[in-house]
Design a protein around this motif. Structure first.
Motif, PDB file in Angstrom:
ATOM      1  N   ILE A 123       0.842  -1.195   0.000  1.00  0.00           N
ATOM      2  CA  ILE A 123       0.000   0.000   0.000  1.00  0.00           C
ATOM      3  C   ILE A 123       0.879   1.248   0.000  1.00  0.00           C
ATOM      4  CG2 ILE A 123      -1.682   1.308   1.361  1.00  0.00           C
ATOM      5  CD1 ILE A 123      -2.760  -1.461   2.267  1.00  0.00           C
ATOM      6  N   SER A 124       1.919   1.232   0.774  1.00  0.00           N
ATOM      7  CA  SER A 124       2.857   2.353   0.823  1.00  0.00           C
ATOM      8  C   SER A 124       3.496   2.572  -0.543  1.00  0.00           C
ATOM      9  CB  SER A 124       3.940   2.077   1.864  1.00  0.00           C
ATOM     10  OG  SER A 124       4.955   3.039   1.789  1.00  0.00           O
ATOM     11  N   PHE A 125       4.011   1.521  -1.137  1.00  0.00           N
ATOM     12  CA  PHE A 125       4.675   1.619  -2.437  1.00  0.00           C
ATOM     13  C   PHE A 125       3.738   2.195  -3.491  1.00  0.00           C
ATOM     14  CE2 PHE A 125       5.777  -0.136  -6.605  1.00  0.00           C
ATOM     15  CZ  PHE A 125       7.070   0.344  -6.731  1.00  0.00           C
TER      16      PHE A 125
ATOM     17  N   ALA B  61      -4.039   5.937   5.184  1.00  0.00           N
ATOM     18  CA  ALA B  61      -4.680   5.932   6.507  1.00  0.00           C
ATOM     19  C   ALA B  61      -6.081   5.337   6.436  1.00  0.00           C
ATOM     20  CB  ALA B  61      -4.742   7.355   7.063  1.00  0.00           C
ATOM     21  N   ASP B  62      -6.822   5.664   5.395  1.00  0.00           N
ATOM     22  CA  ASP B  62      -8.188   5.144   5.243  1.00  0.00           C
ATOM     23  C   ASP B  62      -8.205   3.624   5.113  1.00  0.00           C
ATOM     24  OD1 ASP B  62      -9.166   7.736   5.380  1.00  0.00           O
ATOM     25  OD2 ASP B  62      -9.464   7.926   3.201  1.00  0.00           O
TER      26      ASP B  62
ATOM     27  N   ALA C  58      -9.385  -1.480   7.836  1.00  0.00           N
ATOM     28  CA  ALA C  58      -8.971  -2.793   8.338  1.00  0.00           C
ATOM     29  C   ALA C  58      -9.172  -2.884   9.843  1.00  0.00           C
ATOM     30  CB  ALA C  58      -7.507  -3.060   7.977  1.00  0.00           C
ATOM     31  N   ARG C  59      -8.900  -1.803  10.553  1.00  0.00           N
ATOM     32  CA  ARG C  59      -9.082  -1.785  12.010  1.00  0.00           C
ATOM     33  C   ARG C  59     -10.556  -1.879  12.381  1.00  0.00           C
ATOM     34  NH1 ARG C  59      -9.967   1.270  16.561  1.00  0.00           N
ATOM     35  NH2 ARG C  59     -10.568   3.164  15.500  1.00  0.00           N
ATOM     36  N   ASN C  60     -11.396  -1.255  11.593  1.00  0.00           N
ATOM     37  CA  ASN C  60     -12.834  -1.256  11.878  1.00  0.00           C
ATOM     38  C   ASN C  60     -13.529  -2.545  11.454  1.00  0.00           C
ATOM     39  OD1 ASN C  60     -12.854   1.250  13.103  1.00  0.00           O
ATOM     40  ND2 ASN C  60     -13.111   2.326  11.160  1.00  0.00           N
ATOM     41  N   ASN C  61     -12.798  -3.386  10.741  1.00  0.00           N
ATOM     42  CA  ASN C  61     -13.330  -4.699  10.376  1.00  0.00           C
ATOM     43  C   ASN C  61     -13.588  -5.470  11.668  1.00  0.00           C
ATOM     44  OD1 ASN C  61     -13.584  -7.424   9.745  1.00  0.00           O
ATOM     45  ND2 ASN C  61     -12.140  -7.299   8.041  1.00  0.00           N
ATOM     46  N   GLY C  62     -14.770  -5.963  11.842  1.00  0.00           N
ATOM     47  CA  GLY C  62     -15.162  -6.636  13.085  1.00  0.00           C
ATOM     48  C   GLY C  62     -14.292  -7.815  13.460  1.00  0.00           C
ATOM     49  N   PHE C  63     -13.540  -8.346  12.528  1.00  0.00           N
ATOM     50  CA  PHE C  63     -12.713  -9.523  12.802  1.00  0.00           C
ATOM     51  C   PHE C  63     -11.256  -9.166  13.078  1.00  0.00           C
ATOM     52  CE2 PHE C  63     -16.079 -10.768   9.820  1.00  0.00           C
ATOM     53  CZ  PHE C  63     -16.776 -11.636  10.648  1.00  0.00           C
ATOM     54  N   SER C  64     -10.948  -7.871  13.036  1.00  0.00           N
ATOM     55  CA  SER C  64      -9.566  -7.427  13.167  1.00  0.00           C
ATOM     56  C   SER C  64      -9.175  -7.218  14.632  1.00  0.00           C
ATOM     57  CB  SER C  64      -9.374  -6.121  12.397  1.00  0.00           C
ATOM     58  OG  SER C  64      -8.066  -5.662  12.561  1.00  0.00           O
TER      59      SER C  64
ATOM     60  N   GLU D 139       0.612   4.733  14.629  1.00  0.00           N
ATOM     61  CA  GLU D 139       2.066   4.603  14.503  1.00  0.00           C
ATOM     62  C   GLU D 139       2.468   4.330  13.051  1.00  0.00           C
ATOM     63  OE1 GLU D 139       5.740   5.217  15.426  1.00  0.00           O
ATOM     64  OE2 GLU D 139       4.138   5.502  16.887  1.00  0.00           O
ATOM     65  N   ALA D 140       1.702   3.497  12.357  1.00  0.00           N
ATOM     66  CA  ALA D 140       1.982   3.210  10.942  1.00  0.00           C
ATOM     67  C   ALA D 140       1.829   4.482  10.101  1.00  0.00           C
ATOM     68  CB  ALA D 140       1.066   2.111  10.431  1.00  0.00           C
ATOM     69  N   ILE D 141       0.820   5.284  10.409  1.00  0.00           N
ATOM     70  CA  ILE D 141       0.598   6.530   9.678  1.00  0.00           C
ATOM     71  C   ILE D 141       1.757   7.503   9.922  1.00  0.00           C
ATOM     72  CG2 ILE D 141      -0.885   8.578   9.503  1.00  0.00           C
ATOM     73  CD1 ILE D 141      -3.263   6.647  10.157  1.00  0.00           C
ATOM     74  N   PHE D 142       2.172   7.641  11.163  1.00  0.00           N
ATOM     75  CA  PHE D 142       3.290   8.545  11.476  1.00  0.00           C
ATOM     76  C   PHE D 142       4.570   8.096  10.778  1.00  0.00           C
ATOM     77  CE2 PHE D 142       1.087   9.462  15.740  1.00  0.00           C
ATOM     78  CZ  PHE D 142       0.337  10.482  15.176  1.00  0.00           C
ATOM     79  N   GLU D 143       4.827   6.811  10.804  1.00  0.00           N
ATOM     80  CA  GLU D 143       6.023   6.286  10.141  1.00  0.00           C
ATOM     81  C   GLU D 143       5.955   6.549   8.639  1.00  0.00           C
ATOM     82  OE1 GLU D 143       8.053   1.957   9.403  1.00  0.00           O
ATOM     83  OE2 GLU D 143       7.279   2.368  11.412  1.00  0.00           O
TER      84      GLU D 143
END
Length: 188
Positions: free
Chosen positions: A12-14, A110-111, A116-122, A131-135
């Motif tokens: 995703i970053s690339f 970020a979206d 992925a975080r809001n996915n009920g199974f995550s 932290e990933a966004i800041f990095e």
């Protein structure tokens, strides 16, 4: 491979950085021109403060990336001018540099992580996403710094820059708030 939950962060970053790189290459001159307009206006503000006796000779101009702005998707970099005392200079003189066109793809990044975080199974935690966004944002800062670096080569010839009183050593820095990476240094 760097992953967060089921999300391949490296991929995703690339993808987003490749789009940013293409955009910056295609619009580099316009981005430098936009920086120059902002910087000239800021130099004029500094000069007015100097004429009013509210600011001395400038030793440092710092472009600060505020983490709160990154998370709020408010893509403005804070500008602060300091005398030779740097952070002990109490004559506050700040401004903003709008860098929305650089950080559009960071918003996409970020979206994806937030979805992925809001996915009920995550099991991804908010702090992990942040932290990933800041990095990731550090990579975007390199593009902004390059535009500023190139812009400063032209800015030093502008009337607003020449009129501003500068110290024996004048530095332009970029980084987190009160954290720096030098991108331009001029000695008399």
């Amino acid at each position: 491979m760097n992953k967060l939950g089921n999300v391949d962060i490296d991929r995703i970053s690339f993808e987003r950085l490749t789009k940013l790189d293409t955009y910056v290459k295609q619009h580099f001159d316009q981005l430098v021109d936009k920086f120059l307009v902002c910087f000239e206006q800021y130099c004029q503000k500094i000069t007015m403060m100097q004429k009013d006796g509210k600011k001395g000779s400038i030793g440092f101009i710092h472009f600060s990336i505020l983490r709160t702005n990154i998370l709020a998707k408010r893509h403005k970099i804070r500008l602060d001018a300091y005398d030779e005392n740097w952070y002990f200079d109490r004559g506050e003189c700040n401004g903003e540099y709008d860098v929305d066109e650089f950080y559009h793809w960071l918003d996409e990044f970020a979206d994806i992580l937030e979805a992925a975080r809001n996915n009920g199974f995550s099991q991804i935690k908010l702090v992990d996403v942040q932290e990933a966004i800041f990095e990731e944002s550090n990579k975007y800062l390199l593009f902004v710094a390059e535009v500023i670096r190139m812009g400063m080569r032209r800015a030093i010839e502008t009337e607003s820059y020449l009129e501003m009183q500068r110290g024996e050593v004048f530095m332009v820095c970029i980084g987190g708030f009160q954290d720096k990476v030098d991108i331009f240094i001029q000695r008399r």
